[in-house]
Design a protein around this motif. Structure first.
Motif, PDB file in Angstrom:
ATOM      1  N   PHE A  12       0.852  -1.185   0.000  1.00  0.00           N
ATOM      2  CA  PHE A  12       0.000   0.000   0.000  1.00  0.00           C
ATOM      3  C   PHE A  12       0.886   1.233   0.000  1.00  0.00           C
ATOM      4  O   PHE A  12       1.911   1.275   0.673  1.00  0.00           O
ATOM      5  CB  PHE A  12      -0.901   0.030   1.241  1.00  0.00           C
ATOM      6  CG  PHE A  12      -2.063  -0.905   1.153  1.00  0.00           C
ATOM      7  CD1 PHE A  12      -3.320  -0.444   0.822  1.00  0.00           C
ATOM      8  CD2 PHE A  12      -1.887  -2.254   1.395  1.00  0.00           C
ATOM      9  CE1 PHE A  12      -4.391  -1.310   0.730  1.00  0.00           C
ATOM     10  CE2 PHE A  12      -2.954  -3.135   1.307  1.00  0.00           C
ATOM     11  CZ  PHE A  12      -4.211  -2.663   0.978  1.00  0.00           C
ATOM     12  N   THR A  13       0.478   2.227  -0.765  1.00  0.00           N
ATOM     13  CA  THR A  13       1.198   3.494  -0.858  1.00  0.00           C
ATOM     14  C   THR A  13       0.178   4.615  -0.644  1.00  0.00           C
ATOM     15  O   THR A  13      -1.037   4.349  -0.621  1.00  0.00           O
ATOM     16  CB  THR A  13       1.841   3.654  -2.255  1.00  0.00           C
ATOM     17  OG1 THR A  13       0.788   3.657  -3.226  1.00  0.00           O
ATOM     18  CG2 THR A  13       2.826   2.530  -2.553  1.00  0.00           C
ATOM     19  N   PHE A  45       3.647  -2.766   9.352  1.00  0.00           N
ATOM     20  CA  PHE A  45       3.454  -1.331   9.477  1.00  0.00           C
ATOM     21  C   PHE A  45       4.800  -0.711   9.833  1.00  0.00           C
ATOM     22  O   PHE A  45       5.447  -1.171  10.775  1.00  0.00           O
ATOM     23  CB  PHE A  45       2.458  -1.014  10.589  1.00  0.00           C
ATOM     24  CG  PHE A  45       1.009  -1.180  10.215  1.00  0.00           C
ATOM     25  CD1 PHE A  45       0.619  -1.844   9.064  1.00  0.00           C
ATOM     26  CD2 PHE A  45       0.015  -0.672  11.031  1.00  0.00           C
ATOM     27  CE1 PHE A  45      -0.712  -1.994   8.728  1.00  0.00           C
ATOM     28  CE2 PHE A  45      -1.322  -0.811  10.713  1.00  0.00           C
ATOM     29  CZ  PHE A  45      -1.686  -1.472   9.554  1.00  0.00           C
ATOM     30  N   PRO A  46       5.238   0.319   9.116  1.00  0.00           N
ATOM     31  CA  PRO A  46       6.551   0.908   9.395  1.00  0.00           C
ATOM     32  C   PRO A  46       6.648   1.562  10.768  1.00  0.00           C
ATOM     33  O   PRO A  46       7.714   1.597  11.355  1.00  0.00           O
ATOM     34  CB  PRO A  46       6.746   1.928   8.284  1.00  0.00           C
ATOM     35  CG  PRO A  46       5.400   2.167   7.720  1.00  0.00           C
ATOM     36  CD  PRO A  46       4.577   0.952   7.977  1.00  0.00           C
ATOM     37  N   ASP A  47       5.523   2.066  11.291  1.00  0.00           N
ATOM     38  CA  ASP A  47       5.555   2.671  12.625  1.00  0.00           C
ATOM     39  C   ASP A  47       4.156   2.639  13.239  1.00  0.00           C
ATOM     40  O   ASP A  47       3.194   2.236  12.588  1.00  0.00           O
ATOM     41  CB  ASP A  47       6.109   4.102  12.590  1.00  0.00           C
ATOM     42  CG  ASP A  47       5.300   5.009  11.677  1.00  0.00           C
ATOM     43  OD1 ASP A  47       4.069   5.098  11.863  1.00  0.00           O
ATOM     44  OD2 ASP A  47       5.900   5.632  10.787  1.00  0.00           O
ATOM     45  N   LYS A 110      -5.331   6.815   6.226  1.00  0.00           N
ATOM     46  CA  LYS A 110      -4.555   8.049   6.113  1.00  0.00           C
ATOM     47  C   LYS A 110      -3.593   8.019   4.933  1.00  0.00           C
ATOM     48  O   LYS A 110      -2.669   8.819   4.861  1.00  0.00           O
ATOM     49  CB  LYS A 110      -3.784   8.305   7.414  1.00  0.00           C
ATOM     50  CG  LYS A 110      -4.697   8.648   8.572  1.00  0.00           C
ATOM     51  CD  LYS A 110      -3.886   9.057   9.770  1.00  0.00           C
ATOM     52  CE  LYS A 110      -4.793   9.424  10.928  1.00  0.00           C
ATOM     53  NZ  LYS A 110      -4.043   9.549  12.176  1.00  0.00           N
ATOM     54  N   LYS A 111      -3.837   7.071   4.035  1.00  0.00           N
ATOM     55  CA  LYS A 111      -3.004   6.929   2.831  1.00  0.00           C
ATOM     56  C   LYS A 111      -1.524   6.812   3.201  1.00  0.00           C
ATOM     57  O   LYS A 111      -0.686   7.565   2.736  1.00  0.00           O
ATOM     58  CB  LYS A 111      -3.292   8.045   1.840  1.00  0.00           C
ATOM     59  CG  LYS A 111      -4.745   8.002   1.390  1.00  0.00           C
ATOM     60  CD  LYS A 111      -5.046   9.001   0.313  1.00  0.00           C
ATOM     61  CE  LYS A 111      -6.501   8.876  -0.096  1.00  0.00           C
ATOM     62  NZ  LYS A 111      -6.953   9.970  -0.879  1.00  0.00           N
ATOM     63  N   ASP A 112      -1.260   5.830   4.074  1.00  0.00           N
ATOM     64  CA  ASP A 112       0.093   5.531   4.523  1.00  0.00           C
ATOM     65  C   ASP A 112       0.728   4.483   3.610  1.00  0.00           C
ATOM     66  O   ASP A 112       0.093   3.975   2.697  1.00  0.00           O
ATOM     67  CB  ASP A 112       0.054   4.976   5.957  1.00  0.00           C
ATOM     68  CG  ASP A 112      -0.329   6.032   6.985  1.00  0.00           C
ATOM     69  OD1 ASP A 112       0.128   7.179   6.846  1.00  0.00           O
ATOM     70  OD2 ASP A 112      -1.072   5.703   7.928  1.00  0.00           O
ATOM     71  N   SER A 113       1.976   4.150   3.912  1.00  0.00           N
ATOM     72  CA  SER A 113       2.678   3.066   3.220  1.00  0.00           C
ATOM     73  C   SER A 113       2.837   1.907   4.193  1.00  0.00           C
ATOM     74  O   SER A 113       3.288   2.098   5.324  1.00  0.00           O
ATOM     75  CB  SER A 113       4.058   3.531   2.749  1.00  0.00           C
ATOM     76  OG  SER A 113       3.929   4.546   1.777  1.00  0.00           O
ATOM     77  N   PHE A 114       2.428   0.709   3.757  1.00  0.00           N
ATOM     78  CA  PHE A 114       2.542  -0.496   4.573  1.00  0.00           C
ATOM     79  C   PHE A 114       2.327  -1.703   3.670  1.00  0.00           C
ATOM     80  O   PHE A 114       2.047  -1.550   2.480  1.00  0.00           O
ATOM     81  CB  PHE A 114       1.535  -0.488   5.739  1.00  0.00           C
ATOM     82  CG  PHE A 114       0.096  -0.397   5.309  1.00  0.00           C
ATOM     83  CD1 PHE A 114      -0.668  -1.534   5.111  1.00  0.00           C
ATOM     84  CD2 PHE A 114      -0.495   0.836   5.091  1.00  0.00           C
ATOM     85  CE1 PHE A 114      -1.989  -1.448   4.719  1.00  0.00           C
ATOM     86  CE2 PHE A 114      -1.822   0.946   4.699  1.00  0.00           C
ATOM     87  CZ  PHE A 114      -2.560  -0.214   4.505  1.00  0.00           C
ATOM     88  N   VAL A 115       2.439  -2.910   4.234  1.00  0.00           N
ATOM     89  CA  VAL A 115       2.277  -4.131   3.446  1.00  0.00           C
ATOM     90  C   VAL A 115       1.323  -5.076   4.165  1.00  0.00           C
ATOM     91  O   VAL A 115       1.416  -5.262   5.378  1.00  0.00           O
ATOM     92  CB  VAL A 115       3.641  -4.843   3.235  1.00  0.00           C
ATOM     93  CG1 VAL A 115       3.455  -6.128   2.436  1.00  0.00           C
ATOM     94  CG2 VAL A 115       4.633  -3.924   2.545  1.00  0.00           C
ATOM     95  N   VAL A 116       0.403  -5.667   3.412  1.00  0.00           N
ATOM     96  CA  VAL A 116      -0.456  -6.750   3.904  1.00  0.00           C
ATOM     97  C   VAL A 116      -0.150  -7.946   3.012  1.00  0.00           C
ATOM     98  O   VAL A 116      -0.562  -7.994   1.855  1.00  0.00           O
ATOM     99  CB  VAL A 116      -1.954  -6.388   3.839  1.00  0.00           C
ATOM    100  CG1 VAL A 116      -2.806  -7.561   4.316  1.00  0.00           C
ATOM    101  CG2 VAL A 116      -2.239  -5.146   4.662  1.00  0.00           C
ATOM    102  N   GLU A 117       0.619  -8.881   3.548  1.00  0.00           N
ATOM    103  CA  GLU A 117       1.109 -10.016   2.763  1.00  0.00           C
ATOM    104  C   GLU A 117      -0.022 -10.950   2.321  1.00  0.00           C
ATOM    105  O   GLU A 117      -0.086 -11.386   1.184  1.00  0.00           O
ATOM    106  CB  GLU A 117       2.124 -10.775   3.623  1.00  0.00           C
ATOM    107  CG  GLU A 117       2.948 -11.766   2.876  1.00  0.00           C
ATOM    108  CD  GLU A 117       4.018 -12.358   3.780  1.00  0.00           C
ATOM    109  OE1 GLU A 117       5.069 -12.701   3.247  1.00  0.00           O
ATOM    110  OE2 GLU A 117       3.804 -12.476   5.008  1.00  0.00           O
TER     111      GLU A 117
END
Length: 124
Positions: A12-13, A45-47, A110-117
């Protein structure tokens, strides 16, 4: 249970607000005896400020929403910046039937960057 591997490797970006829709008719599962849907996801989640939700909605045969619930995944994250398995139970309403359609998706609030494998779903 069923496993869904997310499109785009689950990345997600800020440009991607919603995941693809995972939709299925409950008749496939003869859901009348189930009281909850259990969703398990592998997320990174990066943070702790990352804000994204898993949404479950139920539509009737006229495409009207009869049930909508979202759960923010950040409440389940214990270790940022690593893949972590989270499990969320969604209580099911009493008024669904075999003609309804269940829809599950990820909402990037919030239109963050993360990954859902991946995302697993099961009924209990």
């Amino acid at each position: 249970h069923e496993r869904v591997t997310m499109k785009d490797n689950g990345v997600f970006t800020p440009e991607k607000e919603y995941s693809e829709l995972i939709a299925f008719a409950p008749g496939k599962y003869t859901l009348s005896s189930f009281r909850k849907a259990r969703l398990t996801a592998s997320v990174n989640f990066p943070d702790t400020k990352t804000d994204a939700a898993i949404v479950m909605e139920i539509k009737d045969e006229n495409d009207s929403t009869i049930h909508w619930k979202s759960v923010n995944m950040k409440e389940y994250i214990k270790q940022p910046n690593t893949f972590e398995k989270i499990t969320i139970d969604f209580p099911l309403p009493h008024e669904y039937d075999r003609n309804n359609e269940f829809r599950i998706y990820i909402w990037n609030l919030k239109k963050d960057s993360f990954v859902v494998e991946y995302l697993d779903y099961d009924f209990k």
